[in-house]
Design a protein around this motif. Structure first.
Motif, PDB file in Angstrom:
ATOM      1  N   LEU A  81       0.272  -1.150  -0.015  1.00 55.09           N
ATOM      2  CA  LEU A  81       0.002  -0.040   0.242  1.00 55.09           C
ATOM      3  C   LEU A  81       0.895   1.154   0.055  1.00 55.09           C
ATOM      4  N   LEU A  82       1.624   1.054   0.464  1.00 59.13           N
ATOM      5  CA  LEU A  82       2.818   2.218   0.826  1.00 59.13           C
ATOM      6  C   LEU A  82       3.334   3.130  -0.468  1.00 59.13           C
ATOM      7  N   VAL A  83       3.607   1.827  -0.555  1.00 64.26           N
ATOM      8  CA  VAL A  83       4.334   1.534  -2.905  1.00 64.26           C
ATOM      9  C   VAL A  83       2.991   2.192  -3.924  1.00 64.26           C
ATOM     10  N   SER A  84       2.161   1.365  -3.183  1.00 66.68           N
ATOM     11  CA  SER A  84       1.146   2.017  -4.288  1.00 66.68           C
ATOM     12  C   SER A  84       0.803   3.529  -4.130  1.00 66.68           C
ATOM     13  N   THR A  85       0.826   4.124  -3.212  1.00 65.71           N
ATOM     14  CA  THR A  85       0.514   5.349  -2.571  1.00 65.71           C
ATOM     15  C   THR A  85       1.756   6.761  -3.652  1.00 65.71           C
ATOM     16  N   GLY A  86       2.715   5.697  -3.469  1.00 67.58           N
ATOM     17  CA  GLY A  86       4.640   6.344  -3.919  1.00 67.58           C
ATOM     18  C   GLY A  86       3.651   6.954  -5.435  1.00 67.58           C
ATOM     19  N   ILE A  87       3.607   5.766  -5.649  1.00 63.78           N
ATOM     20  CA  ILE A  87       3.142   5.775  -7.113  1.00 63.78           C
ATOM     21  C   ILE A  87       2.580   6.323  -8.198  1.00 63.78           C
ATOM     22  N   THR A  88       1.591   6.165  -7.384  1.00 62.93           N
ATOM     23  CA  THR A  88       0.173   7.385  -7.771  1.00 62.93           C
ATOM     24  C   THR A  88      -0.086   8.754  -7.215  1.00 62.93           C
ATOM     25  N   GLY A  89       0.936   8.560  -6.408  1.00 56.52           N
ATOM     26  CA  GLY A  89       0.759   9.853  -5.940  1.00 56.52           C
ATOM     27  C   GLY A  89       1.749  10.981  -7.467  1.00 56.52           C
ATOM     28  N   GLY A  90       2.724  10.312  -7.047  1.00 55.24           N
ATOM     29  CA  GLY A  90       3.790  10.310  -7.617  1.00 55.24           C
ATOM     30  C   GLY A  90       3.330  10.841  -9.260  1.00 55.24           C
ATOM     31  N   LEU A  91       2.422   9.854 -10.290  1.00 58.61           N
ATOM     32  CA  LEU A  91       1.655   9.982 -11.329  1.00 58.61           C
ATOM     33  C   LEU A  91       1.013  11.263 -11.302  1.00 58.61           C
ATOM     34  N   GLY A  92       0.570  11.250 -10.250  1.00 64.67           N
ATOM     35  CA  GLY A  92      -0.658  12.041  -9.521  1.00 64.67           C
ATOM     36  C   GLY A  92       0.264  13.726 -10.021  1.00 64.67           C
ATOM     37  N   HIS A  93       1.619  13.878  -9.283  1.00 68.74           N
ATOM     38  CA  HIS A  93       1.920  15.341  -8.986  1.00 68.74           C
ATOM     39  C   HIS A  93       2.030  15.250 -10.980  1.00 68.74           C
TER      40      HIS A  93
END
Length: 165
Positions: free
Chosen positions: A76-88
């Motif tokens: 979940l932490l890794v997916s948060t980082g990936i989706t957050g980075g893509l969103g940014h």
């Protein structure tokens, strides 16, 4: 004020953190708008991530409780980082193609998603007054976007031919 409702029993520190977060997000959006004219999207994403890593790296040792995350929590932490980075990345790239007044109301969709996920994941339904506050924020943002769009559309200028006499 309809959402936070001071004096309603909400944790004051939590409300203060939310207000500080809103101020920082607004600052980030304004800086993204200004820098999108001259900087590359990947460069802006890199420096944002670098700053976040530096800040969290300095704060992390004082808040670590010593437990390692489970495999699910790590995923979940890794997916948060990936989706957050893509969103940014997408948010920064959007500033190249649309004015900030049009992009800002899109950010209000976060209210809807936060409420929906809060209900689905945590079984938390916002109180009616909070829902009204969210609607006021969203409608205000949409009104500003519509007003700024209509003010940018120049009225047609009607010219009449010069009198030959």
């Amino acid at each position: 004020m309809l959402i936070a409702r001071p004096g309603s029993g909400l944790d004051s520190l939590g409300v203060l953190c939310a207000l500080c977060g809103a101020a920082l997000i607004a600052t980030y959006q304004l800086l993204s708008r200004v820098l999108a004219r001259t900087e590359g999207t990947v460069a802006m994403l890199f420096y944002t991530a670098l700053l976040g890593m530096a800040i969290y790296g300095l704060v992390f040792p004082w808040f670590w409780e010593g437990r390692m995350p489970s495999l699910l929590q790590a995923a979940l932490l890794v997916s948060t980082g990936i989706t957050g980075g893509l969103g940014h990345f997408l948010f920064t790239a959007a500033h190249r193609h649309a004015p900030a007044s049009l992009l800002a109301p899109v950010m209000y969709v976060q209210l809807m998603w936060a409420s929906l996920l809060g209900w689905l994941v945590f079984s938390h339904v916002p109180e009616q007054i909070s829902i009204i506050g969210m609607c006021v924020v969203a409608v205000s943002g949409a009104a500003v976007a519509l007003h700024s769009r209509s003010s940018r559309i120049a009225p047609a200028v009607v010219t009449t031919p010069a009198d030959p006499s």
